[in-house]
Scaffold this motif. Sequence first.
Motif, PDB file in Angstrom:
ATOM      1  N   THR A  72       0.754   3.068   3.617  1.00 43.14           N
ATOM      2  CA  THR A  72       1.425   2.533   4.805  1.00 43.14           C
ATOM      3  C   THR A  72       2.209   3.631   5.514  1.00 43.14           C
ATOM      4  O   THR A  72       3.094   4.245   4.916  1.00 43.14           O
ATOM      5  CB  THR A  72       2.390   1.395   4.411  1.00 43.14           C
ATOM      6  N   GLU A 102       4.575  -2.347   9.404  1.00 41.73           N
ATOM      7  CA  GLU A 102       4.572  -2.787   8.007  1.00 41.73           C
ATOM      8  C   GLU A 102       5.665  -2.076   7.207  1.00 41.73           C
ATOM      9  O   GLU A 102       6.314  -2.687   6.355  1.00 41.73           O
ATOM     10  CB  GLU A 102       3.206  -2.526   7.375  1.00 41.73           C
ATOM     11  N   TYR A 103       5.869  -0.794   7.493  1.00 43.90           N
ATOM     12  CA  TYR A 103       6.926  -0.051   6.807  1.00 43.90           C
ATOM     13  C   TYR A 103       8.292  -0.609   7.207  1.00 43.90           C
ATOM     14  O   TYR A 103       9.161  -0.822   6.352  1.00 43.90           O
ATOM     15  CB  TYR A 103       6.842   1.429   7.169  1.00 43.90           C
ATOM     16  N   SER A 106       5.067   2.695  10.926  1.00 45.72           N
ATOM     17  CA  SER A 106       4.309   1.470  11.193  1.00 45.72           C
ATOM     18  C   SER A 106       5.199   0.235  11.115  1.00 45.72           C
ATOM     19  O   SER A 106       6.253   0.240  10.459  1.00 45.72           O
ATOM     20  CB  SER A 106       3.174   1.334  10.180  1.00 45.72           C
ATOM     21  N   GLY A 128       4.830   4.898   1.028  1.00 39.86           N
ATOM     22  CA  GLY A 128       4.322   3.788   1.827  1.00 39.86           C
ATOM     23  C   GLY A 128       5.172   2.544   1.741  1.00 39.86           C
ATOM     24  O   GLY A 128       6.397   2.585   1.860  1.00 39.86           O
ATOM     25  N   ALA A 129       4.512   1.402   1.525  1.00 39.24           N
ATOM     26  CA  ALA A 129       5.211   0.117   1.480  1.00 39.24           C
ATOM     27  C   ALA A 129       6.226   0.072   0.350  1.00 39.24           C
ATOM     28  O   ALA A 129       7.296  -0.537   0.485  1.00 39.24           O
ATOM     29  CB  ALA A 129       4.202  -1.014   1.333  1.00 39.24           C
ATOM     30  N   SER A 150       0.804  -1.221   0.000  1.00 38.69           N
ATOM     31  CA  SER A 150       0.000   0.000   0.000  1.00 38.69           C
ATOM     32  C   SER A 150       0.836   1.270   0.000  1.00 38.69           C
ATOM     33  O   SER A 150       1.822   1.382   0.735  1.00 38.69           O
ATOM     34  CB  SER A 150      -0.918   0.017   1.228  1.00 38.69           C
TER      35      SER A 150
END
Length: 263
Positions: free
Chosen positions: A83, A89-90, A87, A114-115, A80
Amino acid sequence: MTKDERFPVAKKIAEKRRGPVLLRGEQVDSSTTDQRLLDSAQNSDWLHTDPWRVMRIQSEFVEGFGTLAELGPAISVFGSARTPVDSPEYEAGVRIGRALSEAGYAVITGGGPGAMESANKGAHEAGGTSVGLGIELPFEQGLNQYVDLGLNFRYFFVRKTMFVKYSQGFIVLPGGFGTLDELFEALTLVQTHKVTRFPVILFGVDYWSGLVDWVKRTVIAEGKASPSDLELIQLTDSVDEALKILDDAARRNGVQNPAHSPE
């Protein structure tokens, strides 16, 4: 006279990229090249303009093939654009990009924030090849600062061809509709043997488990896909396991990673 009056803050000017072209200010429009190609609500002018669009499409393929032809073993990382930088996820994307580079792979993303940015950042900081394949959108996104080799495309289908043609596998971080589009297109190409079988890794067990369960309990259970199709998907939270999946697949397909070549 105040400082602000002496040194006024520059007004942010809207900008947008259309392939290699940069548009700013009044030159920015709300449509995209893809939209104009696919939109059926248009007059008969398309009879005269569409053949010329083929030349532009051809030029994008030529530019992409020419730029990426000598890239070497590469992995595409999707996820995404939304992101957050702070976070987990990052942070996972950074670790993935770094690990892939250290293993000898170039890292290909959509080049956005983001990602995508996280994987490019990991690859860039590890001294690897960090690739970004951008796309023209109604809103400006641009290539992130960690892209070392970047291309901007007008057409989604040309860009998608580059992702598949120059990758030995996909790692898919949590994402939205765009990520799901890339994921299922890759799975379809592998399922129908349009591309050599290569791994599609879903990174983030909690995020992706619901989707995998739905495929198993609904799509496969109702006969819309075969049980063996589920084997096309690998689910993990481990960077090391993801790398092992990629390396095992490369060996099965006879692809030699330069990082693992004998001295």
